[in-house]
Enzyme design. Structure first.
Site, PDB file in Angstrom:
ATOM      1  N   GLU A   1       0.713  -1.267  -0.303  1.00 50.73           N
ATOM      2  CA  GLU A   1      -0.030   0.012  -0.100  1.00 50.73           C
ATOM      3  C   GLU A   1       0.617   1.102   0.431  1.00 50.73           C
ATOM      4  O   GLU A   1       0.676   1.841   1.251  1.00 50.73           O
ATOM      5  CB  GLU A   1      -1.417  -0.113   1.235  1.00 50.73           C
ATOM      6  CG  GLU A   1      -1.711  -1.203   1.629  1.00 50.73           C
ATOM      7  CD  GLU A   1      -2.859  -1.450   2.383  1.00 50.73           C
ATOM      8  OE1 GLU A   1      -2.867  -0.197   3.375  1.00 50.73           O
ATOM      9  OE2 GLU A   1      -3.440  -1.786   2.734  1.00 50.73           O
TER      10      GLU A   1
ATOM     11  N   GLU B   1      -7.032 -10.582  -1.278  1.00 48.95           N
ATOM     12  CA  GLU B   1      -6.981 -10.345   0.398  1.00 48.95           C
ATOM     13  C   GLU B   1      -8.370 -10.853  -0.286  1.00 48.95           C
ATOM     14  O   GLU B   1      -9.559  -9.866   0.178  1.00 48.95           O
ATOM     15  CB  GLU B   1      -6.290  -8.978   0.818  1.00 48.95           C
ATOM     16  CG  GLU B   1      -5.119  -9.529   0.960  1.00 48.95           C
ATOM     17  CD  GLU B   1      -4.654  -7.981   1.810  1.00 48.95           C
ATOM     18  OE1 GLU B   1      -5.135  -7.427   2.560  1.00 48.95           O
ATOM     19  OE2 GLU B   1      -3.435  -7.541   1.797  1.00 48.95           O
TER      20      GLU B   1
HETATM   21  C1  GLA Z   1      -4.981  -3.878   4.580  1.00 54.87           C
HETATM   22  C2  GLA Z   1      -3.616  -4.829   4.530  1.00 54.87           C
HETATM   23  C3  GLA Z   1      -3.776  -5.939   5.207  1.00 54.87           C
HETATM   24  C4  GLA Z   1      -4.834  -6.609   6.887  1.00 54.87           C
HETATM   25  C5  GLA Z   1      -6.135  -5.600   5.983  1.00 54.87           C
HETATM   26  C6  GLA Z   1      -7.640  -5.358   7.278  1.00 54.87           C
HETATM   27  O1  GLA Z   1      -5.782  -4.933   3.021  1.00 54.87           O
HETATM   28  O2  GLA Z   1      -2.924  -5.426   3.590  1.00 54.87           O
HETATM   29  O3  GLA Z   1      -3.413  -7.192   5.980  1.00 54.87           O
HETATM   30  O4  GLA Z   1      -4.879  -5.145   7.634  1.00 54.87           O
HETATM   31  O5  GLA Z   1      -5.893  -4.392   5.413  1.00 54.87           O
HETATM   32  O6  GLA Z   1      -7.757  -6.308   7.975  1.00 54.87           O
END
Ligand code: GLA
Length: 336
Positions: A137, A244
């Site tokens: 990020e 994710e």
């Molecule tokens: C982001 C992070 C993850 C996690 C999510 C929320 O996507 O990359 O590690 O913290 O937020 O759970």
């Protein structure tokens, strides 16, 4: 739909010729979802236990217990591990950026700490983690800047990203190294991610892939935007991992907190969305080599209470009792 678990198709078998199927885990789900995890998934990721604040809460004091337990579970069941994450602006302790005398650490000092952390963590699991999210990020969601404000950027400068990849590659030359981000299908951010990763490649930085977090919902993003993002990233010749994945049953402006269970309409819509997403993943399986859900079943998700407090969510293929939902069958049956 209530077949005994043993006769269910297993996600990892269904997609064995296309990509790994993963789940984020934590100490609680490693216990409570143990059977589900070992039956359906051939990759796992630590939801939190490999983040900087968990592994090195104080300088030089490393806490590997939970991460090691996850590695043991993976080894016991022949499951691969994705490492998450080395350099991020969140869940990183304040000491990393401080000089110990009330001031800020120098650029050299910060890069040295980054290198020590990466050497120690990546070195510990060398050969046992097939891919690492090296930087998480770093790109700004909006505005003219490519990179977001962060102490990494303001102290070390923009090459903190290149250095992180170099250190990780030196620590485990066999691990695939990823840049990972969210809002990855939003056109404005997509172009920034593309620009960042292209510049890393042009500099000869050892980066092997882009992680698409895929925190999606029944309403967002549009199929076309997802396809365009995948094509754009794949045009760099890199591997793509879905890192994710979850599919919130709430559209962005739906802030209801009164639901005790998901409505039928939500489950139908979610199933349609999952069908679309996995059709896309299959279409691009030349590039997409791993698809990780940010959890495994609806009994536990980070989306409970976030972003709306007091609200449960039901974002996965398995329900709270670990039974397959309509979403599971859409994903599995569309395969035929
Ligand atoms: C982001 C992070 C993850 C996690 C999510 C929320 O996507 O990359 O590690 O913290 O937020 O759970």
């Amino acid at each position: 739909m209530t077949q005994p678990a043993t006769s269910l198709p297993k996600l990892k078998d269904v997609f064995q010729d296309q990509f790994l199927v993963g789940a984020a885990v934590n100490p609680r789900t490693l216990k409570e979802q143990r059977t589900l995890l070992s039956e359906h998934f051939n990759s796992i990721t630590a939801e939190n236990e490999m983040k900087f604040e968990r592994l090195q809460p104080e300088e030089g004091r490393y806490t590997f217990e939970h991460a090691d337990r996850m590695m043991d579970f993976a080894e016991e069941h022949g499951i691969g591990v994705r490492g998450h994450t080395l350099v991020w602006h969140n869940q990183t302790p304040a000491w990393v950026f401080e000089d110990g005398a009330g001031g800020q650490i120098s650029r050299e000092g910060l890069l040295a700490r980054m290198k020590t952390h990466i050497d120690t963590v990546v070195g510990r699991y060398r050969g046992n983690i097939y891919a690492w999210d090296v930087v998480n990020e770093a790109v700004a969601d909006s505005g003219p800047e490519v990179l977001r404000e962060s102490p990494w950027l303001s102290i070390a400068g923009e090459d903190f990203i290149a250095r992180a990849f170099e250190y990780a590659h030196a620590a485990d030359p066999g691990a695939l190294l990823f840049y990972n981000d969210y809002n990855e299908a939003v056109p404005e951010k997509r172009e920034k991610i593309y620009t960042l990763v292209k510049s890393l490649l042009d500099q000869g930085v050892p980066i092997h892939g882009i992680g698409l977090q895929a925190h999606w919902s029944i309403a967002h993003p549009a199929e076309d935007d997802i396809r365009r993002a995948i094509e754009r990233y794949a045009s760099l010749g890199l591997k793509l991992h879905i890192t994710e994945l979850d599919v919130s049953v709430f559209a962005h402006d739906d802030k209801r907190t009164d639901l005790q269970s998901p409505s039928e309409e939500m489950m139908t819509r979610q199933a349609e969305r999952y069908e679309t997403f996995f059709r896309i993943f299959r279409d691009y399986s030349e590039s997409i080599t791993s698809v990780t859900f940010w959890g495994a079943a609806d009994d536990y998700t980070w989306l409970d209470n976030f972003p709306v407090r007091g609200r449960k969510n039901w974002p996965f293929l398995f329900d709270a009792g670990h039974q397959p939902k309509a979403s599971f069958w859409k994903v599995v049956e569309d395969k035929a």
